[in-house]
Design a protein around this motif. Structure first.
Motif, PDB file in Angstrom:
ATOM      1  N   UNK A   1       0.824  -1.210   0.000  1.00 26.58           N
ATOM      2  CA  UNK A   1       0.000   0.000   0.000  1.00 26.58           C
ATOM      3  C   UNK A   1       0.862   1.266   0.000  1.00 26.58           C
ATOM      4  N   UNK A   2       2.021   1.213   0.657  1.00 31.65           N
ATOM      5  CA  UNK A   2       2.862   2.422   0.755  1.00 31.65           C
ATOM      6  C   UNK A   2       3.552   2.749  -0.569  1.00 31.65           C
ATOM      7  N   UNK A   3       4.046   1.720  -1.240  1.00 33.17           N
ATOM      8  CA  UNK A   3       4.882   1.959  -2.426  1.00 33.17           C
ATOM      9  C   UNK A   3       4.174   1.513  -3.683  1.00 33.17           C
ATOM     10  N   UNK A   4       4.196   2.360  -4.690  1.00 28.78           N
ATOM     11  CA  UNK A   4       4.993   3.596  -4.867  1.00 28.78           C
ATOM     12  C   UNK A   4       4.350   4.875  -4.331  1.00 28.78           C
ATOM     13  N   UNK A   5       3.126   4.813  -3.779  1.00 31.81           N
ATOM     14  CA  UNK A   5       2.425   6.086  -3.522  1.00 31.81           C
ATOM     15  C   UNK A   5       3.144   6.996  -2.539  1.00 31.81           C
ATOM     16  N   UNK A   6       3.856   6.397  -1.563  1.00 34.11           N
ATOM     17  CA  UNK A   6       4.527   7.248  -0.574  1.00 34.11           C
ATOM     18  C   UNK A   6       5.554   8.175  -1.230  1.00 34.11           C
TER      19      UNK A   6
ATOM     20  N   UNK B   1      16.082  -4.350  -1.686  1.00 32.09           N
ATOM     21  CA  UNK B   1      15.893  -4.311  -0.232  1.00 32.09           C
ATOM     22  C   UNK B   1      14.782  -5.241   0.235  1.00 32.09           C
ATOM     23  N   UNK B   2      14.122  -5.905  -0.701  1.00 27.37           N
ATOM     24  CA  UNK B   2      13.085  -6.857  -0.329  1.00 27.37           C
ATOM     25  C   UNK B   2      11.829  -6.202   0.215  1.00 27.37           C
ATOM     26  N   UNK B   3      11.543  -4.963  -0.190  1.00 24.44           N
ATOM     27  CA  UNK B   3      10.288  -4.356   0.247  1.00 24.44           C
ATOM     28  C   UNK B   3       9.248  -4.496  -0.860  1.00 24.44           C
ATOM     29  N   UNK B   4       8.047  -4.883  -0.454  1.00 23.75           N
ATOM     30  CA  UNK B   4       6.983  -5.101  -1.426  1.00 23.75           C
ATOM     31  C   UNK B   4       6.505  -3.767  -1.980  1.00 23.75           C
ATOM     32  N   UNK B   5       6.006  -3.782  -3.217  1.00 18.88           N
ATOM     33  CA  UNK B   5       5.369  -2.590  -3.776  1.00 18.88           C
ATOM     34  C   UNK B   5       4.325  -3.025  -4.774  1.00 18.88           C
ATOM     35  N   UNK B   6       3.424  -2.104  -5.109  1.00 20.37           N
ATOM     36  CA  UNK B   6       2.402  -2.415  -6.105  1.00 20.37           C
ATOM     37  C   UNK B   6       2.843  -1.837  -7.442  1.00 20.37           C
ATOM     38  N   UNK B   7       3.045  -2.697  -8.457  1.00 19.65           N
ATOM     39  CA  UNK B   7       3.472  -2.172  -9.758  1.00 19.65           C
ATOM     40  C   UNK B   7       2.298  -1.517 -10.476  1.00 19.65           C
ATOM     41  N   UNK B   8       1.967  -0.317 -10.048  1.00 22.24           N
ATOM     42  CA  UNK B   8       0.834   0.420 -10.607  1.00 22.24           C
ATOM     43  C   UNK B   8       0.905   0.427 -12.126  1.00 22.24           C
ATOM     44  N   UNK B   9      -0.261   0.239 -12.749  1.00 22.63           N
ATOM     45  CA  UNK B   9      -0.321   0.215 -14.214  1.00 22.63           C
ATOM     46  C   UNK B   9      -0.026   1.588 -14.822  1.00 22.63           C
ATOM     47  N   UNK B  10       0.108   2.597 -13.981  1.00 27.54           N
ATOM     48  CA  UNK B  10       0.379   3.941 -14.491  1.00 27.54           C
ATOM     49  C   UNK B  10       1.866   4.196 -14.758  1.00 27.54           C
ATOM     50  N   UNK B  11       2.706   3.211 -14.460  1.00 25.42           N
ATOM     51  CA  UNK B  11       4.160   3.386 -14.661  1.00 25.42           C
ATOM     52  C   UNK B  11       4.696   2.237 -15.499  1.00 25.42           C
TER      53      UNK B  11
END
Ligand code: TNX
Length: 491
Positions: A441-446, A479-489
């Motif tokens: 939820x945090x990445x990439x939006x943060x 770094x092994x942190x999860x993120x959501x590969x938003x379709x906007x990028x």
């Protein structure tokens, strides 16, 4: 190639580049801080570069010596011309090496973060650094993230990972929502039943947990080393079922309320008229203020749906007074501005469904400082898109561009721009049960929110940000942190 997030105020890229076969960090004017900061900067650059030493073809940097010199320099003249921000910095990388300069420690840390991204984004192959000059300073002094550790508990190691990611985007305020209906997550020495009776579960019926005061102290220290301060919150006078479950004296009929594992809001409350109430408020806020290193303590005040305006205002005034008596500056959620606040109190705007915000504008005119957390932009517990498996949607769907493309001064009609202290994202954890879910939820939006809070409006550009943020996935993966590969990028 230069691709920095958040976008600095001034960037001048040259043609050449340095090959990084190692770094030799030294400092000027840092005093006792020097060794720790030198080590931190060396680690940051090395982690940005992957395997650094000996990876260049001839094992030498192009100034001929092994290890590129990196100088950390305290310099009041550093930063963009005319900037008075205590966080300003300059970075110069040329054939002679790298100079990071700033009037203070926070600016040097920001410079080091910029350096790390420059190295990391230089691309595959031997570690390199483009010749570049950066002069930079933040738009707002308060660039935050609020984390709800009450609905689901997130402990010290998850929170250190949150601090690491925040610091990498030059965010500097970690707000911890420590208490709610579902759990009391901070040791309160004068009220031991709170964690004893009310920290052992969560909304999934899991084991819950809490931070001891030692945990809290260590977390603040870890964060401070990285330029992040912690603002802890005890939410009053609503969102208090964990308290009324532990202490029946806080309930009119004296019977402790049941444990709560649901996700409704607004039903629980303290009662101002009960003899036990004021001592309770003084005890828990006093304990928290004493344990807090930073200037601010958050006293909540949101969503008290079962209390009349007078009683509510009396609570806000009391909480504000207790925090001030403890030498701290209070923070309240937006509703708190309906009470007569003292100048300097910080009000946190969040509810983008609220219509009449004249009371908030009035409070700002009377001297309140405002932190903006508009739900439809920076509530990072909102689903990215319809059907997203995690998150809520009361403020709408929040795709990456929604978090990026907004202007703080336009959020609240009539709010004086000078009253805006900063911007804070928030992640509530009703639906988030693991660190991976939290980071999804945090990445990439943060990083988008960080650019809103840091970068000058004329330096922001969605298409350019899309290009720059794509590079960040490399460090998240490493770094092994999860993120959501938003379709906007295009990742
Ligand atoms: C509103 S934001 C709340 C929280 C919820 C959140 C979910 C605020 C001050 N109160 O209690 O967890 O929405 O998005």
């Amino acid at each position: 190639m230069v691709a920095l997030v958040p976008q600095p105020l001034h960037v001048d890229a040259g043609d050449g580049q340095l090959l990084l076969d190692g770094v030799r960090v030294r400092s000027e004017g840092l005093g006792g801080d020097a060794p720790a900061l030198e080590r931190l900067v060396a680690e940051l650059v090395a982690s940005g570069a992957g395997d650094l030493a000996g990876e260049t073809p001839d094992g030498r940097s192009d100034d001929g010596a092994r290890g590129v010199p990196v100088v950390l320099r305290i310099d009041p003249a550093a930063g963009p011309q005319g900037s008075t921000s205590a966080e300003r910095y300059s970075l110069v990388a040329d054939a002679d090496g790298v100079v990071l300069a700033a009037p203070g420690r926070s600016g040097l840390l920001h410079a080091a973060r910029t350096l790390r991204q420059l190295v990391e984004h230089a691309g595959e192959g031997p570690a390199r650094l483009p010749h570049v000059v950066v002069h930079d300073a933040p738009r707002y002094p308060w660039r935050g993230l609020s984390v709800d550790v009450a609905r689901h508990f997130f402990g010290p190691s998850a929170l250190r990972a949150v601090v690491d990611v925040m610091a990498s985007y030059k965010l500097n305020v970690l707000h911890l929502h420590l208490t709610d209906d579902q759990g009391w997550r901070i040791e309160s020495p004068s009220r031991p039943e709170l964690v004893r009776r009310s920290s052992g579960s969560d909304v999934s019926g899991g084991p819950g947990g809490h931070l001891s005061l030692d945990d809290f102290r260590a977390l603040q220290e870890y964060a401070a080393e990285r330029g992040v301060r912690v603002v802890p919150e005890i939410d009053l006078p609503g969102h208090v079922n964990a308290a009324t479950h532990a202490y029946g004296e806080l309930v009119p009929d004296g019977v402790p309320t049941d444990e709560y594992q649901g996700v409704e809001v607004g039903f629980s409350r303290l009662a101002y008229g009960l003899p036990a109430t004021e001592p309770f408020v003084r005890d828990v806020l006093g304990d928290l203020a004493r344990a807090t290193v930073g200037e601010h303590v958050h006293v909540g005040g949101d969503e008290v749906h079962t209390m009349d305006a007078d009683e509510y205002a009396r609570f806000v005034v009391l909480a504000e007074q207790v925090v001030r008596d403890a030498g701290k500056t209070p923070v309240v959620w937006q509703e708190g501005a309906k009470a007569p606040l003292r100048p300097g109190t910080v009000v946190q705007y969040w509810d983008t469904n609220a219509t009449d915000l004249e009371y908030l504008v009035e409070a700002a005119r009377a001297g309140a400082r405002v932190v903006l957390s508009p739900g439809n932009r920076v509530y990072l517990d909102m689903k990215y898109v319809e059907g997203f498996p995690l998150g809520l949607q009361w403020a709408g769907f929040v795709e990456l561009r929604d978090s990026y493309d907004w202007e703080p001064e336009d959020v609240v009609d009539g709010l004086p721009a000078g009253a805006i202290e900063g911007v804070e994202a928030a992640v509530w954890t009703e639906t988030l049960t693991s660190t991976d879910e939290l980071f999804t939820m945090l990445l990439p939006r943060l990083s988008a929110v960080a650019e809103v809070a840091w970068s000058a409006p004329e330096r922001k550009d969605w298409d350019d940000y899309r290009r720059r943020v794509a590079h960040e996935a490399r460090s998240w993966r490493r770094d092994g942190v999860a993120f959501h590969p938003s379709a906007q990028v295009d990742w």
